[in-house]
Write a protein that holds these residues in place. Structure first.
Motif, PDB file in Angstrom:
ATOM      1  N   GLU A 160       1.316  -5.088   5.973  1.00  0.00           N
ATOM      2  CA  GLU A 160       2.157  -5.531   4.857  1.00  0.00           C
ATOM      3  C   GLU A 160       1.346  -6.190   3.738  1.00  0.00           C
ATOM      4  N   ARG A 161       0.105  -6.552   4.029  1.00  0.00           N
ATOM      5  CA  ARG A 161      -0.783  -7.105   2.996  1.00  0.00           C
ATOM      6  C   ARG A 161      -1.615  -6.018   2.319  1.00  0.00           C
ATOM      7  N   LEU A 162      -1.489  -4.770   2.768  1.00  0.00           N
ATOM      8  CA  LEU A 162      -2.329  -3.692   2.260  1.00  0.00           C
ATOM      9  C   LEU A 162      -1.551  -2.568   1.592  1.00  0.00           C
ATOM     10  N   ALA A 182      -9.386  -6.987   0.440  1.00  0.00           N
ATOM     11  CA  ALA A 182      -9.532  -7.314   1.863  1.00  0.00           C
ATOM     12  C   ALA A 182     -10.945  -7.002   2.358  1.00  0.00           C
ATOM     13  N   LEU A 183     -11.493  -5.862   1.924  1.00  0.00           N
ATOM     14  CA  LEU A 183     -12.840  -5.479   2.340  1.00  0.00           C
ATOM     15  C   LEU A 183     -13.891  -6.431   1.770  1.00  0.00           C
ATOM     16  N   LYS A 184     -13.692  -6.831   0.533  1.00  0.00           N
ATOM     17  CA  LYS A 184     -14.618  -7.777  -0.105  1.00  0.00           C
ATOM     18  C   LYS A 184     -14.567  -9.143   0.578  1.00  0.00           C
ATOM     19  N   LYS A 185     -13.371  -9.579   0.954  1.00  0.00           N
ATOM     20  CA  LYS A 185     -13.186 -10.902   1.560  1.00  0.00           C
ATOM     21  C   LYS A 185     -13.726 -10.960   2.987  1.00  0.00           C
ATOM     22  N   TYR A 186     -13.450  -9.919   3.795  1.00  0.00           N
ATOM     23  CA  TYR A 186     -13.785  -9.976   5.222  1.00  0.00           C
ATOM     24  C   TYR A 186     -15.001  -9.139   5.615  1.00  0.00           C
ATOM     25  N   GLY A 187     -15.413  -8.201   4.780  1.00  0.00           N
ATOM     26  CA  GLY A 187     -16.537  -7.332   5.147  1.00  0.00           C
ATOM     27  C   GLY A 187     -16.114  -6.164   6.004  1.00  0.00           C
ATOM     28  N   ARG A 188     -15.339  -6.430   7.031  1.00  0.00           N
ATOM     29  CA  ARG A 188     -14.718  -5.410   7.879  1.00  0.00           C
ATOM     30  C   ARG A 188     -13.483  -6.031   8.521  1.00  0.00           C
ATOM     31  N   PHE A 189     -12.507  -5.198   8.866  1.00  0.00           N
ATOM     32  CA  PHE A 189     -11.266  -5.748   9.416  1.00  0.00           C
ATOM     33  C   PHE A 189     -10.509  -4.726  10.252  1.00  0.00           C
ATOM     34  N   CYS A 190      -9.608  -5.235  11.098  1.00  0.00           N
ATOM     35  CA  CYS A 190      -8.661  -4.409  11.854  1.00  0.00           C
ATOM     36  C   CYS A 190      -7.309  -4.463  11.150  1.00  0.00           C
ATOM     37  N   THR A 191      -6.581  -3.388  11.217  1.00  0.00           N
ATOM     38  CA  THR A 191      -5.236  -3.383  10.640  1.00  0.00           C
ATOM     39  C   THR A 191      -4.326  -2.455  11.438  1.00  0.00           C
ATOM     40  N   SER A 192      -3.045  -2.541  11.141  1.00  0.00           N
ATOM     41  CA  SER A 192      -2.047  -1.694  11.784  1.00  0.00           C
ATOM     42  C   SER A 192      -1.659  -0.568  10.834  1.00  0.00           C
ATOM     43  N   GLY A 193      -1.294   0.561  11.384  1.00  0.00           N
ATOM     44  CA  GLY A 193      -0.839   1.679  10.561  1.00  0.00           C
ATOM     45  C   GLY A 193       0.666   1.758  10.544  1.00  0.00           C
ATOM     46  N   VAL A 197       5.019  -2.424   2.631  1.00  0.00           N
ATOM     47  CA  VAL A 197       6.134  -3.185   2.056  1.00  0.00           C
ATOM     48  C   VAL A 197       6.501  -2.636   0.680  1.00  0.00           C
ATOM     49  N   GLN A 198       7.751  -2.842   0.301  1.00  0.00           N
ATOM     50  CA  GLN A 198       8.214  -2.435  -1.018  1.00  0.00           C
ATOM     51  C   GLN A 198       7.654  -3.363  -2.092  1.00  0.00           C
ATOM     52  N   GLU A 199       7.277  -2.778  -3.205  1.00  0.00           N
ATOM     53  CA  GLU A 199       6.717  -3.530  -4.332  1.00  0.00           C
ATOM     54  C   GLU A 199       7.715  -4.544  -4.877  1.00  0.00           C
ATOM     55  N   VAL A 200       8.997  -4.198  -4.912  1.00  0.00           N
ATOM     56  CA  VAL A 200      10.013  -5.030  -5.567  1.00  0.00           C
ATOM     57  C   VAL A 200      10.408  -6.227  -4.720  1.00  0.00           C
ATOM     58  N   LYS A 203      10.266  -5.729   1.274  1.00  0.00           N
ATOM     59  CA  LYS A 203      10.908  -5.251   2.498  1.00  0.00           C
ATOM     60  C   LYS A 203      10.017  -4.227   3.191  1.00  0.00           C
ATOM     61  N   ILE A 204       9.938  -4.330   4.526  1.00  0.00           N
ATOM     62  CA  ILE A 204       9.093  -3.419   5.289  1.00  0.00           C
ATOM     63  C   ILE A 204       9.628  -1.991   5.208  1.00  0.00           C
ATOM     64  N   THR A 205       8.720  -1.046   4.954  1.00  0.00           N
ATOM     65  CA  THR A 205       9.058   0.377   4.850  1.00  0.00           C
ATOM     66  C   THR A 205       8.144   1.153   5.784  1.00  0.00           C
ATOM     67  N   LEU A 206       8.704   2.075   6.544  1.00  0.00           N
ATOM     68  CA  LEU A 206       7.941   2.851   7.512  1.00  0.00           C
ATOM     69  C   LEU A 206       7.466   4.171   6.913  1.00  0.00           C
ATOM     70  N   PHE A 207       6.278   4.597   7.324  1.00  0.00           N
ATOM     71  CA  PHE A 207       5.852   5.967   7.060  1.00  0.00           C
ATOM     72  C   PHE A 207       6.625   6.898   7.989  1.00  0.00           C
ATOM     73  N   GLU A 208       6.510   8.196   7.765  1.00  0.00           N
ATOM     74  CA  GLU A 208       7.063   9.169   8.699  1.00  0.00           C
ATOM     75  C   GLU A 208       6.245   9.127   9.985  1.00  0.00           C
ATOM     76  N   ARG A 209       6.777   9.759  11.065  1.00  0.00           N
ATOM     77  CA  ARG A 209       6.014   9.814  12.309  1.00  0.00           C
ATOM     78  C   ARG A 209       4.660  10.466  12.038  1.00  0.00           C
ATOM     79  N   GLY A 210       3.652   9.939  12.695  1.00  0.00           N
ATOM     80  CA  GLY A 210       2.283  10.331  12.350  1.00  0.00           C
ATOM     81  C   GLY A 210       1.737   9.425  11.272  1.00  0.00           C
TER      82      GLY A 210
END
Length: 380
Positions: A160-162, A182-193, A197-200, A203-210
């Motif tokens: 949701e931060r990316l 994020a890359l500049k701040k941490y150098g490397r990181f783990c994240t979830s796929g 989130v919606q720009e407005v 609100k959390i928005t899901l990608f399609e399966r896959g």
């Protein structure tokens, strides 16, 4: 720079988890993307020596051992995302309670495999108390990636931060800015796929399966990675997706265009959306097994020569067979157009085994590999 995405099927095996740790030591792997925990072995049926289901049950005493037989053996047959979808749709308290126990079981096994100390109860309460379907489903990726970041001792940045959506489409400009920050701040990181989130309204928005593949592809393109790795439980893309063909060969190199064509005929190894994102970039994709990371991998690039594969798609009582080949003798004998490298057949389901075996033998000249199995009985 390398972006690595780890599928959920790699996370319920001790060898898989250990190999993820070894792969993460390479500093060029700047971003590690994790899918939600996938299918795994149940306690009751587990014959896999590398799976720690049984020791986990014994270590927790008799009460939890009984729970293991009833809960783990069921939940390990399902993907965590599917269980979360069922939970979000359930209204009866009894059903919700059973599903929540399955969700808990999935995460507890991952915690045991990694040895991470984690306040799981806090996140389970969030799932239980939420009525936001997208939030509930997204917690599979979120909690899995958070646990793995602690195990690997690499900073965690939530999706949701990316990933920023404008309506149903990803906002490339804002997503790129957040990823680079994020890359500049941490150098490397783990994240979830799988979600953003919606720009407005945020609100959390899901990608399609896959969506795990799609997330990794977006990161690779926006950060201009040299390589996008997809680690799964199989060693690359096989030359056929027909499951009854024993030991098919692995494709060494294939183009994004051919991979999309193959996906249309049921090859589910790589998401078509991810292929669309990467085909116009300079990023190459590697698909390999995290269980055996040194085995042969499939490389997907803009262009690839001499690609051979057999796609099979079953439609009712008929089956469509797609053959992509540069074998001139095969094209001469089977294709109506001598210039065509893509040939499509329609056969009945009863003829499918024989036809696929025949085509495989002609293309790959390997009679030993072209054995068709029906259950445990060899029929060709």
């Amino acid at each position: 720079m390398i972006v690595s995405k780890f599928g959920g099927s790699t996370l319920l095996c001790s060898n898989g988890v250990k190999n993820i740790s070894r792969l993460a030591r390479l500093k060029k792997r700047k971003v590690l993307v994790f899918s939600a925990v996938g299918k795994g072995c149940g306690f009751a049926e587990c014959n896999n020596k590398s799976c720690l289901c049984k020791p986990f049950g014994r270590a927790r005493g008799k009460k939890n051992k009984e729970c293991a037989n009833s809960c783990f053996s069921d939940c390990c047959k399902e993907k965590l995302t599917d269980i979360l979808i069922d939970f979000s749709n359930a209204s009866e308290q009894t059903t919700r309670s059973k599903l929540l126990n399955k969700i808990k079981a999935k995460f507890m096994l991952l915690l045991y495999l990694t040895g991470v100390k984690f306040n799981l109860a806090y996140y389970l309460r969030q799932i239980k108390n939420s009525r936001d379907r997208a939030f509930i489903i997204s917690r599979g990726e979120y909690i899995t990636a958070l646990i793995m970041s602690k195990y690997l001792n690499i900073p965690f940045v939530a999706a949701e931060r990316l990933f920023v959506f404008s309506g149903d489409k990803i906002n490339e400009c804002k997503t790129r800015a957040r990823l680079r920050l994020a890359l500049k701040k941490y150098g490397r990181f783990c994240t979830s796929g799988f979600y953003g989130v919606q720009e407005v309204d945020g609100k959390i928005t899901l990608f399609e399966r896959g969506g795990g593949d799609t997330s990794g592809a977006i990161i690779s393109r926006q950060l201009r990675a040299k390589t996008y790795e997809k680690w799964t439980d199989i060693d690359g893309v096989k030359v056929t997706n027909f499951s009854k063909l024993a030991n098919p060969k692995t494709i060494s190199r294939i183009s994004y265009a051919d991979m999309e064509l193959y996906s249309d005929f049921g090859a589910n190894v790589f998401s078509k959306n991810a292929s669309d994102i990467l085909r116009e970039s300079c990023v190459k994709t590697k698909i390999g097994s995290v269980i055996k990371p040194r085995t042969k991998k499939t490389v997907i690039t803009k262009k690839a020569k001499n690609v051979n594969f057999i796609g099979v798609k079953i439609c009712g009582n008929e089956a469509k067979i797609l053959v992509k080949t540069h074998n001139k003798n095969f094209i001469k004998n089977y294709a109506q157009n001598a210039a065509s490298e893509t040939i499509c057949f329609t056969v009945s389901k009863s003829e499918l085994n024989t036809k696929v075996s025949e085509i495989y033998r002609v293309l790959f000249k390997n009679n030993l590999a072209a054995k068709i199995y029906c259950g445990k009985k060899e029929i060709l």
